[in-house]
Design a protein around this motif. Structure first.
Motif, PDB file in Angstrom:
ATOM      1  N   VAL A  31     -38.233 -25.289  -1.012  1.00 46.67           N
ATOM      2  CA  VAL A  31     -37.281 -25.261   0.127  1.00 46.67           C
ATOM      3  C   VAL A  31     -37.124 -26.673   1.002  1.00 46.67           C
ATOM      4  CG1 VAL A  31     -37.466 -22.802   0.592  1.00 46.67           C
ATOM      5  CG2 VAL A  31     -39.220 -24.166   1.603  1.00 46.67           C
ATOM      6  N   PRO A  32     -36.726 -27.682   0.221  1.00 42.69           N
ATOM      7  CA  PRO A  32     -36.895 -28.952   0.859  1.00 42.69           C
ATOM      8  C   PRO A  32     -36.258 -29.298   1.912  1.00 42.69           C
ATOM      9  CG  PRO A  32     -35.721 -29.090  -1.349  1.00 42.69           C
ATOM     10  CD  PRO A  32     -36.240 -27.803  -1.272  1.00 42.69           C
ATOM     11  N   ARG A  33     -35.000 -28.553   2.112  1.00 43.61           N
ATOM     12  CA  ARG A  33     -34.358 -28.593   3.316  1.00 43.61           C
ATOM     13  C   ARG A  33     -34.897 -28.069   4.330  1.00 43.61           C
ATOM     14  NH1 ARG A  33     -29.140 -30.239   3.076  1.00 43.61           N
ATOM     15  NH2 ARG A  33     -29.021 -29.452   1.082  1.00 43.61           N
ATOM     16  N   ALA A  34     -35.284 -26.802   4.292  1.00 42.57           N
ATOM     17  CA  ALA A  34     -36.263 -26.392   5.508  1.00 42.57           C
ATOM     18  C   ALA A  34     -37.427 -26.994   5.827  1.00 42.57           C
ATOM     19  CB  ALA A  34     -36.274 -24.875   5.100  1.00 42.57           C
ATOM     20  N   ALA A  35     -37.993 -27.578   4.718  1.00 49.20           N
ATOM     21  CA  ALA A  35     -39.341 -28.165   4.764  1.00 49.20           C
ATOM     22  C   ALA A  35     -39.071 -29.602   5.637  1.00 49.20           C
ATOM     23  CB  ALA A  35     -39.883 -28.445   3.627  1.00 49.20           C
ATOM     24  N   VAL A  36     -38.047 -30.201   5.472  1.00 44.85           N
ATOM     25  CA  VAL A  36     -37.571 -31.359   6.406  1.00 44.85           C
ATOM     26  C   VAL A  36     -37.716 -30.905   7.763  1.00 44.85           C
ATOM     27  CG1 VAL A  36     -35.991 -33.070   6.841  1.00 44.85           C
ATOM     28  CG2 VAL A  36     -36.575 -32.739   4.528  1.00 44.85           C
ATOM     29  N   ILE A  37     -36.914 -29.913   8.112  1.00 46.28           N
ATOM     30  CA  ILE A  37     -36.717 -29.486   9.447  1.00 46.28           C
ATOM     31  C   ILE A  37     -38.150 -28.911  10.010  1.00 46.28           C
ATOM     32  CG2 ILE A  37     -36.008 -27.960  10.949  1.00 46.28           C
ATOM     33  CD1 ILE A  37     -33.662 -29.889   9.604  1.00 46.28           C
ATOM     34  N   LEU A  38     -38.844 -28.479   9.144  1.00 48.12           N
ATOM     35  CA  LEU A  38     -40.327 -28.201   9.555  1.00 48.12           C
ATOM     36  C   LEU A  38     -41.155 -29.420   9.900  1.00 48.12           C
ATOM     37  CD1 LEU A  38     -42.461 -25.982  10.250  1.00 48.12           C
ATOM     38  CD2 LEU A  38     -43.102 -26.058   7.748  1.00 48.12           C
ATOM     39  N   TRP A  39     -41.045 -30.313   9.172  1.00 45.66           N
ATOM     40  CA  TRP A  39     -41.927 -31.609   9.436  1.00 45.66           C
ATOM     41  C   TRP A  39     -41.318 -32.449  10.656  1.00 45.66           C
ATOM     42  CZ3 TRP A  39     -46.155 -33.670   7.944  1.00 45.66           C
ATOM     43  CH2 TRP A  39     -47.020 -33.015   6.813  1.00 45.66           C
ATOM     44  N   ASP A 217     -31.567 -31.855  -6.186  1.00 46.66           N
ATOM     45  CA  ASP A 217     -30.600 -30.684  -6.036  1.00 46.66           C
ATOM     46  C   ASP A 217     -29.377 -30.669  -6.271  1.00 46.66           C
ATOM     47  OD1 ASP A 217     -33.309 -29.295  -6.207  1.00 46.66           O
ATOM     48  OD2 ASP A 217     -33.378 -28.793  -3.821  1.00 46.66           O
ATOM     49  N   ASP A 218     -28.905 -31.848  -5.473  1.00 47.72           N
ATOM     50  CA  ASP A 218     -27.227 -31.786  -5.226  1.00 47.72           C
ATOM     51  C   ASP A 218     -26.811 -32.515  -6.600  1.00 47.72           C
ATOM     52  OD1 ASP A 218     -24.794 -33.483  -4.784  1.00 47.72           O
ATOM     53  OD2 ASP A 218     -25.147 -32.567  -2.616  1.00 47.72           O
ATOM     54  N   ALA A 219     -27.545 -33.498  -7.167  1.00 49.60           N
ATOM     55  CA  ALA A 219     -27.055 -33.745  -8.473  1.00 49.60           C
ATOM     56  C   ALA A 219     -27.479 -32.869  -9.500  1.00 49.60           C
ATOM     57  CB  ALA A 219     -28.043 -35.207  -9.022  1.00 49.60           C
ATOM     58  N   ARG A 220     -28.350 -31.999  -9.413  1.00 43.20           N
ATOM     59  CA  ARG A 220     -28.556 -30.713 -10.368  1.00 43.20           C
ATOM     60  C   ARG A 220     -27.286 -30.140 -10.447  1.00 43.20           C
ATOM     61  NH1 ARG A 220     -33.989 -27.816 -10.156  1.00 43.20           N
ATOM     62  NH2 ARG A 220     -33.925 -26.524 -12.166  1.00 43.20           N
ATOM     63  N   ALA A 260     -37.342 -29.206 -14.616  1.00 44.53           N
ATOM     64  CA  ALA A 260     -37.744 -28.599 -15.763  1.00 44.53           C
ATOM     65  C   ALA A 260     -37.686 -26.784 -15.673  1.00 44.53           C
ATOM     66  CB  ALA A 260     -39.030 -28.865 -16.386  1.00 44.53           C
ATOM     67  N   GLY A 261     -37.873 -26.555 -13.934  1.00 45.25           N
ATOM     68  CA  GLY A 261     -37.880 -25.045 -13.709  1.00 45.25           C
ATOM     69  C   GLY A 261     -36.588 -24.596 -13.543  1.00 45.25           C
ATOM     70  N   PRO A 262     -36.401 -23.104 -13.136  1.00 40.70           N
ATOM     71  CA  PRO A 262     -35.202 -22.749 -12.644  1.00 40.70           C
ATOM     72  C   PRO A 262     -34.831 -23.335 -11.357  1.00 40.70           C
ATOM     73  CG  PRO A 262     -36.956 -21.340 -12.127  1.00 40.70           C
ATOM     74  CD  PRO A 262     -37.445 -22.394 -13.153  1.00 40.70           C
ATOM     75  N   ALA A 263     -33.557 -23.438 -11.089  1.00 42.52           N
ATOM     76  CA  ALA A 263     -32.988 -23.890  -9.830  1.00 42.52           C
ATOM     77  C   ALA A 263     -33.562 -22.942  -8.606  1.00 42.52           C
ATOM     78  CB  ALA A 263     -31.334 -23.745  -9.686  1.00 42.52           C
ATOM     79  N   PRO A 264     -34.033 -23.693  -7.624  1.00 44.02           N
ATOM     80  CA  PRO A 264     -34.640 -22.919  -6.443  1.00 44.02           C
ATOM     81  C   PRO A 264     -33.836 -21.880  -5.710  1.00 44.02           C
ATOM     82  CG  PRO A 264     -34.259 -25.322  -5.963  1.00 44.02           C
ATOM     83  CD  PRO A 264     -34.025 -25.049  -7.346  1.00 44.02           C
ATOM     84  N   ASN A 265     -34.321 -21.039  -5.280  1.00 38.01           N
ATOM     85  CA  ASN A 265     -33.450 -19.939  -4.758  1.00 38.01           C
ATOM     86  C   ASN A 265     -34.505 -19.065  -3.849  1.00 38.01           C
ATOM     87  OD1 ASN A 265     -31.561 -18.108  -3.685  1.00 38.01           O
ATOM     88  ND2 ASN A 265     -31.491 -16.983  -5.603  1.00 38.01           N
ATOM     89  N   GLU A 266     -34.830 -19.565  -2.665  1.00 40.56           N
ATOM     90  CA  GLU A 266     -35.914 -18.969  -1.998  1.00 40.56           C
ATOM     91  C   GLU A 266     -35.484 -18.791  -0.485  1.00 40.56           C
ATOM     92  OE1 GLU A 266     -38.888 -18.539  -2.806  1.00 40.56           O
ATOM     93  OE2 GLU A 266     -39.333 -19.622  -4.499  1.00 40.56           O
ATOM     94  N   ARG A 267     -34.719 -17.848  -0.578  1.00 41.95           N
ATOM     95  CA  ARG A 267     -33.658 -17.475   0.981  1.00 41.95           C
ATOM     96  C   ARG A 267     -34.727 -17.102   1.898  1.00 41.95           C
ATOM     97  NH1 ARG A 267     -27.858 -14.852  -0.496  1.00 41.95           N
ATOM     98  NH2 ARG A 267     -27.021 -16.724  -1.459  1.00 41.95           N
ATOM     99  N   THR A 268     -35.752 -16.212   1.481  1.00 39.02           N
ATOM    100  CA  THR A 268     -36.658 -15.589   2.441  1.00 39.02           C
ATOM    101  C   THR A 268     -37.895 -16.794   2.918  1.00 39.02           C
ATOM    102  OG1 THR A 268     -36.411 -13.500   1.456  1.00 39.02           O
ATOM    103  CG2 THR A 268     -38.585 -13.945   2.866  1.00 39.02           C
ATOM    104  N   LEU A 269     -38.321 -17.468   1.941  1.00 38.98           N
ATOM    105  CA  LEU A 269     -39.057 -18.589   2.259  1.00 38.98           C
ATOM    106  C   LEU A 269     -38.353 -19.695   3.125  1.00 38.98           C
ATOM    107  CD1 LEU A 269     -41.827 -19.931   1.995  1.00 38.98           C
ATOM    108  CD2 LEU A 269     -41.079 -21.011   0.122  1.00 38.98           C
TER     109      LEU A 269
END
Length: 301
Positions: A31-39, A217-220, A260-269
């Protein structure tokens, strides 16, 4: 006297153990966007707690707020004034660091953009794209309010096929649209605001990695994961100017594994992370404001 102690402990935790634990965790990369906010919340909360500890300690020594007085002959008042002055010095140093980083970074980028405009060839593939006649593979962007540039070298064009080039350009455009440079400036200013023996590189390094993940994520979403992953491998180890945001500047292995993994979809986290960030900011603010507001209300009534 309890309030300054609690705030000092909170500031120490947020500048030492908390960033260290968070940096060793892998879940923020989901959850990089939320993690930036957390930092950002951790950094701001640490500053607020440190300032609040100084203010609260000064008040505790000198007396309750709402009873303004200063007696130069009183050792207690002199100590309180000294603590308050040291707290103000922290604020001044922080503002000075913010200004110096903002002015210095913008000046370096402007000089680099001017050089690029002289040495490189415009390309109409995307707005602001410049191609350098340089065999070293380079791909980076130079953010600006107006006249941002995306720079690729001939060496990079030789290594990338069309889909990989589109993915790299999408990555750089994501940086420019989201103004990730401003996020990094905030962390850089906080990094330089404190003495070398106090500060840590953890928050700044994590912020650099997270904004790269956001651009990935945007480029992906626009080009799929594989072209960008191949491009990151092809450009791995490429140099980048200090003031630029480069496609393959950091955390290449992590980013390729993530693509290489699936696109992130972590709404709860993501929701929990945002909630944690808000809590971190509210806690020191309330702790600082509540006793002062209460004392003022008592004085008025």
């Amino acid at each position: 006297m309890i309030t300054p102690v609690l705030l000092a402990v909170l500031a120490l935790v947020l500048t030492g153990p908390a960033p260290a634990v968070l940096a060793r965790s892998s879940w923020p990369y989901r959850v990089p966007r939320a993690a930036v906010i957390l930092w950002q919340a951790i950094a701001l909360a640490a500053v607020l707690a440190a300032l609040g500890a100084g203010i609260a300690l000064s008040y505790s020594i000198a007396g309750r707020p709402g009873e303004p007085r200063f007696d130069p002959s009183s050792p207690r008042d002199l100590v309180a004034a000294l603590i308050l002055a040291m707290t103000a010095l922290v604020v001044v140093r922080l503002l000075w660091a913010v200004g110096r980083v903002a002015v210095g970074t913008r000046a370096r980028r402007k000089r680099h953009r001017d050089l690029v405009d002289v040495l490189a060839t415009p390309d109409g593939l995307i707005p602001g794209l410049r191609v350098l006649a340089e065999e070293t593979p380079l791909a980076y962007c130079l953010p600006a309010l107006r006249g941002a540039r995306v720079v690729v070298s001939v060496g990079a064009l030789d290594r990338l096929d069309d889909s990989e080039l589109k993915a790299v350009l999408a990555h750089e455009q994501a940086h420019l649209r989201a103004r990730h440079d401003l996020v990094l400036e905030e962390f850089t200013a906080l990094h330089h605001a404190f003495p070398r023996w106090v500060r840590s590189d953890v928050a700044l390094e994590q912020a650099r990695t997270l904004v790269e993940l956001l651009a990935d994520d945007d480029a992906r979403r626009r080009n799929g994961p594989r072209p960008l992953a191949r491009a990151l491998v092809a450009l791995a180890g490429s140099p980048a100017p200090e003031a630029a945001l480069a496609a393959a500047k950091s955390a290449t292995v992590l980013r390729v594994e993530r693509l290489a993994g699936p696109a992130p979809n972590e709404r709860t986290l993501s929701t929990l992370t945002y909630a944690g960030a808000v809590t971190l900011l509210v806690l020191p603010t309330i702790t600082i404001a509540a006793p002062i507001v209460k004392a003022i209300v008592d004085a008025v009534s």
